[in-house]
Design a protein around this motif. Structure first.
Motif, PDB file in Angstrom:
ATOM      1  N   ILE A 143       0.680  -1.201   0.021  1.00  0.00           N
ATOM      2  CA  ILE A 143       0.290  -0.213  -0.078  1.00  0.00           C
ATOM      3  C   ILE A 143       1.121   1.285  -0.195  1.00  0.00           C
ATOM      4  CG2 ILE A 143      -1.582   1.342   1.345  1.00  0.00           C
ATOM      5  CD1 ILE A 143      -2.960  -1.429   2.213  1.00  0.00           C
ATOM      6  N   TYR A 144       1.924   1.102   0.758  1.00  0.00           N
ATOM      7  CA  TYR A 144       2.997   2.439   0.861  1.00  0.00           C
ATOM      8  C   TYR A 144       3.400   2.449  -0.691  1.00  0.00           C
ATOM      9  CZ  TYR A 144       6.224   5.731   2.748  1.00  0.00           C
ATOM     10  OH  TYR A 144       6.883   6.810   3.065  1.00  0.00           O
ATOM     11  N   ALA A 145       3.999   1.418  -1.336  1.00  0.00           N
ATOM     12  CA  ALA A 145       4.531   1.549  -2.785  1.00  0.00           C
ATOM     13  C   ALA A 145       3.518   2.157  -3.685  1.00  0.00           C
ATOM     14  CB  ALA A 145       4.791   0.277  -3.363  1.00  0.00           C
ATOM     15  N   ASP A 146       1.883   1.729  -3.360  1.00  0.00           N
ATOM     16  CA  ASP A 146       1.117   2.400  -4.258  1.00  0.00           C
ATOM     17  C   ASP A 146       1.124   3.748  -4.154  1.00  0.00           C
ATOM     18  OD1 ASP A 146       0.427   0.015  -5.733  1.00  0.00           O
ATOM     19  OD2 ASP A 146      -1.099  -0.608  -4.165  1.00  0.00           O
ATOM     20  N   PHE A 147       1.195   4.059  -2.871  1.00  0.00           N
ATOM     21  CA  PHE A 147       1.233   5.501  -2.453  1.00  0.00           C
ATOM     22  C   PHE A 147       2.436   6.348  -3.147  1.00  0.00           C
ATOM     23  CE2 PHE A 147       3.477   8.693   0.184  1.00  0.00           C
ATOM     24  CZ  PHE A 147       2.562   9.850  -0.178  1.00  0.00           C
ATOM     25  N   LEU A 148       3.553   5.912  -3.390  1.00  0.00           N
ATOM     26  CA  LEU A 148       4.830   6.388  -3.982  1.00  0.00           C
ATOM     27  C   LEU A 148       4.263   6.545  -5.392  1.00  0.00           C
ATOM     28  CD1 LEU A 148       7.490   4.506  -2.223  1.00  0.00           C
ATOM     29  CD2 LEU A 148       7.080   6.696  -1.917  1.00  0.00           C
ATOM     30  N   LEU A 149       3.906   5.524  -6.139  1.00  0.00           N
ATOM     31  CA  LEU A 149       3.412   5.514  -7.548  1.00  0.00           C
ATOM     32  C   LEU A 149       2.574   6.658  -7.586  1.00  0.00           C
ATOM     33  CD1 LEU A 149       3.150   1.706  -8.006  1.00  0.00           C
ATOM     34  CD2 LEU A 149       5.141   3.180  -9.095  1.00  0.00           C
ATOM     35  N   GLY A 150       1.553   6.752  -6.736  1.00  0.00           N
ATOM     36  CA  GLY A 150       0.512   7.762  -7.076  1.00  0.00           C
ATOM     37  C   GLY A 150       1.009   9.066  -6.852  1.00  0.00           C
ATOM     38  N   GLU A 151       1.953   9.567  -6.145  1.00  0.00           N
ATOM     39  CA  GLU A 151       2.772  10.646  -6.039  1.00  0.00           C
ATOM     40  C   GLU A 151       3.795  10.937  -7.038  1.00  0.00           C
ATOM     41  OE1 GLU A 151       2.230  13.085  -3.565  1.00  0.00           O
ATOM     42  OE2 GLU A 151       0.367  11.986  -3.547  1.00  0.00           O
ATOM     43  N   HIS A 176       7.284  -4.561  -5.664  1.00  0.00           N
ATOM     44  CA  HIS A 176       6.021  -3.882  -5.959  1.00  0.00           C
ATOM     45  C   HIS A 176       6.127  -2.984  -6.944  1.00  0.00           C
ATOM     46  CE1 HIS A 176       1.519  -3.540  -5.436  1.00  0.00           C
ATOM     47  NE2 HIS A 176       1.773  -2.431  -5.402  1.00  0.00           N
ATOM     48  N   LEU A 177       7.311  -2.139  -7.068  1.00  0.00           N
ATOM     49  CA  LEU A 177       7.421  -0.877  -7.759  1.00  0.00           C
ATOM     50  C   LEU A 177       8.026  -1.321  -9.337  1.00  0.00           C
ATOM     51  CD1 LEU A 177       9.134   1.303  -5.189  1.00  0.00           C
ATOM     52  CD2 LEU A 177       6.949   1.524  -6.286  1.00  0.00           C
ATOM     53  N   PHE A 364      -2.518  14.970  11.991  1.00  0.00           N
ATOM     54  CA  PHE A 364      -2.135  14.066  10.856  1.00  0.00           C
ATOM     55  C   PHE A 364      -3.060  14.268   9.736  1.00  0.00           C
ATOM     56  CE2 PHE A 364      -0.425  11.715  14.958  1.00  0.00           C
ATOM     57  CZ  PHE A 364       0.850  11.908  14.551  1.00  0.00           C
ATOM     58  N   ARG A 365      -2.408  13.874   8.642  1.00  0.00           N
ATOM     59  CA  ARG A 365      -3.251  13.861   7.375  1.00  0.00           C
ATOM     60  C   ARG A 365      -3.294  12.536   6.888  1.00  0.00           C
ATOM     61  NH1 ARG A 365      -0.339  18.606   3.657  1.00  0.00           N
ATOM     62  NH2 ARG A 365       1.440  16.805   3.793  1.00  0.00           N
ATOM     63  N   ILE A 366      -4.407  11.939   6.450  1.00  0.00           N
ATOM     64  CA  ILE A 366      -4.525  10.781   5.931  1.00  0.00           C
ATOM     65  C   ILE A 366      -4.218  11.106   4.311  1.00  0.00           C
ATOM     66  CG2 ILE A 366      -6.008   8.838   5.305  1.00  0.00           C
ATOM     67  CD1 ILE A 366      -7.499   9.478   7.776  1.00  0.00           C
ATOM     68  N   LEU A 367      -3.396  10.218   3.718  1.00  0.00           N
ATOM     69  CA  LEU A 367      -2.934  10.503   2.160  1.00  0.00           C
ATOM     70  C   LEU A 367      -3.374   9.433   1.600  1.00  0.00           C
ATOM     71  CD1 LEU A 367       0.744  11.554   3.013  1.00  0.00           C
ATOM     72  CD2 LEU A 367      -1.190  13.012   2.646  1.00  0.00           C
ATOM     73  N   ARG A 368      -3.675   8.228   2.236  1.00  0.00           N
ATOM     74  CA  ARG A 368      -4.029   6.874   1.337  1.00  0.00           C
ATOM     75  C   ARG A 368      -4.573   6.014   2.329  1.00  0.00           C
ATOM     76  NH1 ARG A 368      -2.918   5.277  -3.908  1.00  0.00           N
ATOM     77  NH2 ARG A 368      -3.421   3.021  -4.211  1.00  0.00           N
ATOM     78  N   ALA A 369      -5.636   5.297   2.104  1.00  0.00           N
ATOM     79  CA  ALA A 369      -6.278   4.143   2.828  1.00  0.00           C
ATOM     80  C   ALA A 369      -6.282   3.097   2.130  1.00  0.00           C
ATOM     81  CB  ALA A 369      -7.410   4.591   3.433  1.00  0.00           C
ATOM     82  N   GLY A 370      -6.120   1.725   2.721  1.00  0.00           N
ATOM     83  CA  GLY A 370      -6.241   0.542   2.080  1.00  0.00           C
ATOM     84  C   GLY A 370      -6.556  -0.635   3.209  1.00  0.00           C
TER      85      GLY A 370
END
Length: 370
Positions: A143-151, A176-177, A364-370
């Motif tokens: 999920i963290y890797a997907d966040f990086l890709l989304g950014e 994953h990347l 805290f800001r929620i940047l992505r949820a999974g």
């Protein structure tokens, strides 16, 4: 004459306490702040269990051992707790330490409910003795890797220290990347000063730096060095393991510690139970509770249900994991067998990628949820 406790955990004098062995890091080099939050969750839940009749009229009692992030110390603690006759062992934050504890519990036939460690392979072979509340590292870090890709971050550098946990996380990210054109380069912090690490980031054209290192050293000096380097003004600093979750991070880094995304295991919105427990944990801790404190509360709540429904015999506890259905602070808790995971796993732990808001570092800001 005092009769020693039964090694099986099954025989107790009427009215005697039901004892739960607890493993937590309370001293350095362990992440003591995480240990304090985990233990606060345990203690709050135990007070609530005992205020509502305990375990069939018997009080629930914690037997706490400090692991100090030492796998050998954790293994020895499991041996000691087993000999003391605890019904079950629970807790731990550090993945490598939890793996040592899980392996020893499996060998001794002592049930172990892991609260907060995420390493996929807690035991070498599938076991009935161990269950876990925290999500497996492979799920959270994907999920963290997907966040990086989304950014739009595909040239990833990881600042690393030798550890099975960090190596596992790096592998998850790379695998994953890669199909999406992402690359991962490893920078060994034992061989590079923070300033030399900054030079390497520039040389590699990295668009993100992930801190797969201990806190506060060397994480804090690395963040300061990167923030001070004008060449790296656009790089994203990340800390998937959650270093930025705790108050000490903000106290040491101030504004420099904001805008650093990490993984947190909370739902986007807490339900009524979660809100109540959050309030009580805040009062107990004197600060906002981390997700680790909720994991502690959920651990005891699961164990109370197991002990009330299945008794204190260790084998009966181990057989109970697939039958558990408990309302936790972060949703209904059930354990199942998950592909690639050797222990009973709560498969639906909520996961967020969050950071501290640069405009308001205590929020805290929620940047992505999974």
């Amino acid at each position: 004459m005092t009769t020693p406790p039964s090694p099986s955990g099954a025989e107790h004098a009427e009215g005697s306490a039901v004892r739960v062995g607890v493993l937590v890091p309370l001293t350095r080099p362990g992440w003591a702040e995480a240990g304090r939050h985990l233990l606060a969750g345990f203690e709050l839940a135990v007070d609530e269990v005992n205020d509502t009749g305990g375990i069939d009229g018997r009080p629930l009692e914690l037997v706490v051992r400090d692991t100090a992030a030492d796998p050998a110390r954790a293994s020895a603690a499991v041996d000691e707790l087993a000999a003391l006759g605890v019904a079950v062992v629970a807790g731990e934050y550090h993945s490598v330490v939890a793996r040592a504890a899980a392996g020893r519990a499996d060998a001794l036939g002592v049930p172990f409910l892991c609260s907060s460690a995420v390493l996929d392979e807690l035991t070498e072979e599938p076991t009935k003795w161990v269950a876990r509340l925290a999500p497996a590292q492979s799920r959270g870090w994907r999920i963290y890797a997907d966040f990086l890709l989304g950014e739009g971050r595909r040239r990833i550098a990881v600042a690393t220290q030798p550890s099975v946990y960090w190596a596992s996380g790096t592998r998850v990210l790379r695998e994953h990347l890669a199909p999406h054109g992402g690359t991962v380069v490893e920078l060994d912090t034992s061989a590079l000063t923070p300033e030399a690490l900054c030079d390497a980031l520039v040389d590699h054209g990295a668009t993100a730096l992930l801190l797969l290192v201990g806190h506060p050293e060397p994480a804090v000096p690395i963040v300061r060095a990167v923030r001070d380097d004008v060449r790296l003004a656009e790089i994203l600093i990340g800390a998937p393991a959650g270093q930025a979750e705790f108050a000490e991070w903000a106290a040491l880094l101030g504004e420099d510690g904001a805008g650093i995304p990490f993984l947190r295991y909370l739902p986007e919105v807490l339900g009524p139970l979660g809100e109540r427990v959050e309030k009580e944990l805040r009062e107990r801790l004197g600060e906002a509770p981390s997700f680790v404190a909720f994991e502690g509360w959920d651990t005891v709540t699961v164990l109370a249900e197991v002990l009330r429904s299945h008794g204190t015999d260790r084998a009966a506890i181990a057989e109970s994991w697939p039958h558990v259905v408990v309302d936790g602070t972060r949703g209904p808790i059930r354990f199942s067998r998950t592909t690639g995971i050797s222990v009973w796993q709560w498969a639906w732990t909520p996961i967020q990628v969050v950071d501290r808001d640069p405009a308001e570092p205590d929020r805290f800001r929620i940047l992505r949820a999974g």
